[in-house]
Design an enzyme around this catalytic site. Structure first.
Site, mmCIF file in Angstrom:
data_model
loop_
_atom_site.group_PDB
_atom_site.id
_atom_site.type_symbol
_atom_site.label_atom_id
_atom_site.label_comp_id
_atom_site.label_asym_id
_atom_site.label_seq_id
_atom_site.Cartn_x
_atom_site.Cartn_y
_atom_site.Cartn_z
ATOM 1 N N HIS A 98 -6.093 -50.880 22.844
ATOM 2 C CA HIS A 98 -5.367 -49.903 23.336
ATOM 3 C C HIS A 98 -6.134 -48.398 23.150
ATOM 4 O O HIS A 98 -6.870 -48.245 22.333
ATOM 5 C CB HIS A 98 -3.845 -49.879 22.504
ATOM 6 N N GLU A 168 -3.816 -49.424 32.044
ATOM 7 C CA GLU A 168 -3.052 -48.366 31.470
ATOM 8 C C GLU A 168 -3.987 -47.327 31.532
ATOM 9 O O GLU A 168 -4.917 -46.706 30.799
ATOM 10 C CB GLU A 168 -2.764 -48.470 29.706
HETATM 11 P P1 PGA Z 1 4.410 -45.172 26.980
HETATM 12 O O1 PGA Z 1 3.154 -46.013 26.228
HETATM 13 O O2 PGA Z 1 5.365 -46.401 27.851
HETATM 14 O O3 PGA Z 1 5.136 -44.665 25.895
HETATM 15 O O4 PGA Z 1 3.542 -44.476 27.996
HETATM 16 C C1 PGA Z 1 2.540 -47.098 26.630
HETATM 17 C C2 PGA Z 1 1.458 -47.608 25.941
HETATM 18 O O5 PGA Z 1 0.723 -46.780 25.234
HETATM 19 O O6 PGA Z 1 1.034 -48.902 25.698
#
Ligand code: PGA
Length: 254
Positions: A98, A168
């Site tokens: 992450h 992401e």
């Molecule tokens: P968020 O976070 O949905 O609050 O943007 C997503 C993540 O960090 O996996």
């Protein structure tokens, strides 16, 4: 892995108490068995995993962790939690790479080691990748490609069925808006293509690619239908339990 849409709640460092955590988990456990096209994974903070784990398996409901040590199953590693320990608590999924962990020092090589530990322990690795920012020259695509290649390079092919990629874009995490769904589609194809370069076309076509970054119950359906992703990694909305339940139902209905 089955073909259901995978909706993973990354609770991050929330909520503060076990009582609240169990309350959220209970709501999701109640809804999950009625889902037909989707399944839910909740990833609470480590101290709450045991308290949120169901005693008996619940249909379409799974537990995951947000972090794992890459060290052996036990030993002199203060503060670390091993993959077999998580497995023993009922975890089936672990998030690795992450951006909030990469920011604290996780390189692609470390992400790869964590992933290996998760896979060796018989769990599914949810591997996060994504560019920090965009540029007109498209250097971000090159960076993303390297990130994917370097993270998976040392992973044995036998594990390919237990890997999920969460794309992401860092600029869309914790933001006001998610990435437009048309772009999500383009980027998920790009990630699959790079994955095929490492593991072959068949595996590139099969791997589940999720989208994460400011997903909520309002935008989830378009991200799934127009973005054509295999699921979602949800941050803030995953601890807003009513929103998460709405999201699950909405994604299940399309
Ligand atoms: P968020 O976070 O949905 O609050 O943007 C997503 C993540 O960090 O996996």
């Amino acid at each position: 892995m089955n073909s259901k849409r995978l909706i993973i709640g990354n609770w991050k460092m929330n909520p503060i108490t076990l009582v609240e955590a169990r309350k959220i988990a209970r709501r999701i456990k109640r809804v999950a068995p009625d889902l037909t096209k989707a399944e839910a994974v909740i990833c609470p903070p480590s101290p709450f995993i045991a308290g949120c784990s169901p005693k008996k398996a619940i249909k379409n409901f799974h537990i995951g962790a947000q972090m794992v040590s890459y060290e052996e199953s036990s030993g002199p590693f203060t503060g670390e939690v091993s993959a077999p320990m998580l497995r023993g608590l009922g975890c089936e999924y672990v998030i690795v790479g992450h951006s909030e962990q990469r920011k604290q020092g996780d390189t692609d090589a470390i992400v790869s080691k964590r992933m290996k530990a998760v896979l060796d322990a018989g769990m599914v690795a949810v591997v996060c990748v994504g560019e920090a920012a965009r540029d007109e020259g498209g250097i971000y695509l090159e960076d993303l490609k390297n990130q994917v290649k370097n993270s998976f390079m040392d992973i044995p092919k036998k594990y390919v069925g237990d890997i999920v990629i969460a794309y992401e874009p860092i600029w869309a995490i914790g933001a006001k808006e998610a990435m437009p769904p048309e772009q999500v589609y383009e980027m998920s194809l790009f990630v699959k293509k790079v994955f095929s370069d490492v593991f072959g076309v068949d595996n590139g076509l099969k791997v589940k690619v999720l989208y994460g970054g400011s997903v909520n119950f309002r935008n989830a359906v378009l991200i799934i239908t127009v973005g054509k992703v295999d699921g979602l990694l949800v941050g803030r909305e995953s601890v807003n339990v009513s929103g998460f339940v709405e999201l699950l139902k909405a994604v299940d209905a399309v």
